[in-house]
Design an enzyme around this catalytic site. Sequence first.
Site, mmCIF file in Angstrom:
data_model
loop_
_atom_site.group_PDB
_atom_site.id
_atom_site.type_symbol
_atom_site.label_atom_id
_atom_site.label_comp_id
_atom_site.label_asym_id
_atom_site.label_seq_id
_atom_site.Cartn_x
_atom_site.Cartn_y
_atom_site.Cartn_z
ATOM 1 C CG ASP A 29 -0.530 0.213 2.761
ATOM 2 O OD1 ASP A 29 0.814 0.132 2.693
ATOM 3 O OD2 ASP A 29 -1.390 -0.027 3.854
ATOM 4 C CB SER A 30 4.662 1.520 -0.291
ATOM 5 O OG SER A 30 4.592 0.224 -0.798
ATOM 6 C CD GLU B 270 0.740 -1.777 7.808
ATOM 7 O OE1 GLU B 270 0.153 -0.165 9.234
ATOM 8 O OE2 GLU B 270 0.762 -1.545 6.951
ATOM 9 C CD GLU C 19 7.582 0.206 7.696
ATOM 10 O OE1 GLU C 19 8.333 1.053 6.914
ATOM 11 O OE2 GLU C 19 6.744 -0.290 7.277
#
Length: 309
Positions: free
Chosen positions: A48-49, A119, A186
Amino acid sequence: MAAKRPLNVVKIRKMKQQKEPLTMITAYDYPSAKLAEEAGVDLILVGDSLGNVVLGYDSTIPVTLDDMVYHSRATARGAGNTFIVADMPFMTYHGSIDETLRGVRRLMQEGHAHAVKMEGGLEIAAAVKAIVQAGVPVLGHIGLTPQSVNTIGGYRVQGKDAEDAKRLMNEAKALEEAGAFAVVLELVAEETAAAISRELSIPTIGIGAGRECDGQVLVFHDVVKYASPYMEKRFVKTFADVGEQIRGGIADYVNEVKSRTFPAESHVFKADEGVSESLDSLYGGGRAAAESAQPDAASADHKKVGAQG
């Protein structure tokens, strides 16, 4: 040479056991996916970046499920022999299990992904378990989780103190227990990421999480510096600068069109002999010839006055 075969979750876990690092890169369309596959990456993440690097948003939160399906499908067409993971976008897996599974189904059936990424940790463990039980591989993602950036205090390193490190360990174990085949870490302190990697039986894939993870992932546009302006990131290494080459190439194109040096003789196609003369005889040379045959206004007025005198 035999055609490349995509990985599966069994092979991915085996690579951890054999201490073979996993390579992952994001891709969002056909050409970038094709290039990534040809370069030999193990996994492609349709992240989704894309909200930041393709769609121009200032975060991943505006990205929709329709966006993810569209870009996953394009990516799959370009990398038919690579394991593709598609992100579940913001707030598509925090409601009912039925709603979550509908989103997963779209990414798999319409987006042609091989797995989905989610996430979070403890709070999504039940959803992860349900998705895995439905037959869909899940890649977990903890540490800096961009979809919840507003609640974690911004883009800051996670797991720096003992309490936060313990929290991340518990999150990772919860995802493993729920059935995730691997976990992205991350922006996690290297020592914490190393401890998690040693503790889990499933691979860890780091992005800004140090050298001891079982694999690494970076954003396509960071790897090749495809952005303007480009924001440097400490945890990223730029391996090529295509942005500068693209900008320079387009500038050269603009200059050559303006100076009429492009197209050149080598870029044009010729008609049969006599076609130009035939067209001129039929249409009198076109509008340009007609306009050149018309006297200008001053000349016409002069002739009119002369005739009257």
